[in-house]
Motif scaffolding. Structure first.
Motif, PDB file in Angstrom:
ATOM      1  N   ARG A 240     -28.685 -39.029 -29.059  1.00 52.27           N
ATOM      2  CA  ARG A 240     -27.601 -40.403 -28.370  1.00 52.27           C
ATOM      3  C   ARG A 240     -26.682 -40.623 -29.541  1.00 52.27           C
ATOM      4  O   ARG A 240     -25.462 -41.113 -29.161  1.00 52.27           O
TER       5      ARG A 240
ATOM      6  N   GLN B 134     -34.711 -37.382 -19.223  1.00 48.83           N
ATOM      7  CA  GLN B 134     -33.757 -38.775 -19.062  1.00 48.83           C
ATOM      8  C   GLN B 134     -32.719 -38.472 -19.931  1.00 48.83           C
ATOM      9  O   GLN B 134     -31.476 -38.750 -19.773  1.00 48.83           O
TER      10      GLN B 134
ATOM     11  N   GLN C 103     -28.653 -38.423 -19.217  1.00 51.36           N
ATOM     12  CA  GLN C 103     -27.965 -39.404 -20.041  1.00 51.36           C
ATOM     13  C   GLN C 103     -26.471 -38.608 -20.650  1.00 51.36           C
ATOM     14  O   GLN C 103     -25.349 -39.168 -20.670  1.00 51.36           O
TER      15      GLN C 103
END
Length: 129
Positions: A23, A85, A89
């Motif tokens: 991320r 997930q 993203q």
């Protein structure tokens, strides 16, 4: 270019670290990878995050959670769901390969060399320059 595996571990905390690295380095993500194998007649998977080299660096890091989850094809797990997930993203496909298990190698470095060879042969990573 240096291509190097960075072993994180097998547990939830290691997976959380891999997810956070992805991320926080969203723009550097080269690939998300699932490596499937069999260990003692159990189907296991390793999760790998491959990043492009940092500027102006020349190292392509492969962050690895080694053989820590059940293969999601045989037994769905929460850990793999978290990886899926992440894939959504960051808008990256999870590539899948079937490989030998790490216990077939005397040393982790030999296993990592084997994996780098497999990744190059499949053109998932660039050749050495």
């Amino acid at each position: 270019m240096i291509q190097r595996f960075i072993l994180l571990g097998e547990g939830y905390n290691d997976l959380y670290e891999l997810l956070e690295i992805a991320r926080s380095n969203h723009s550097r993500i080269h690939m998300l990878l699932r490596l499937d194998t069999k260990i003692n007649h159990q189907e296991k998977s390793s999760l790998v995050l491959i990043l492009h080299p940092a500027e102006p660096g020349k190292m392509m890091p492969f962050y690895l959670c080694l053989e820590g989850i059940h293969n999601p094809n045989s037994k769905p797990t929460e850990r793999y769901r978290l990886f899926e997930q992440l894939s959504k993203q960051v808008e990256k496909t999870i590539h899948k390969l079937e490989v030998k298990s790490s216990d077939q190698f005397e040393e982790n470095d030999l296993y990592y060399q084997y994996l780098i060879g497999v990744l190059r042969m499949n053109r998932y990573i660039p050749p050495l320059q």
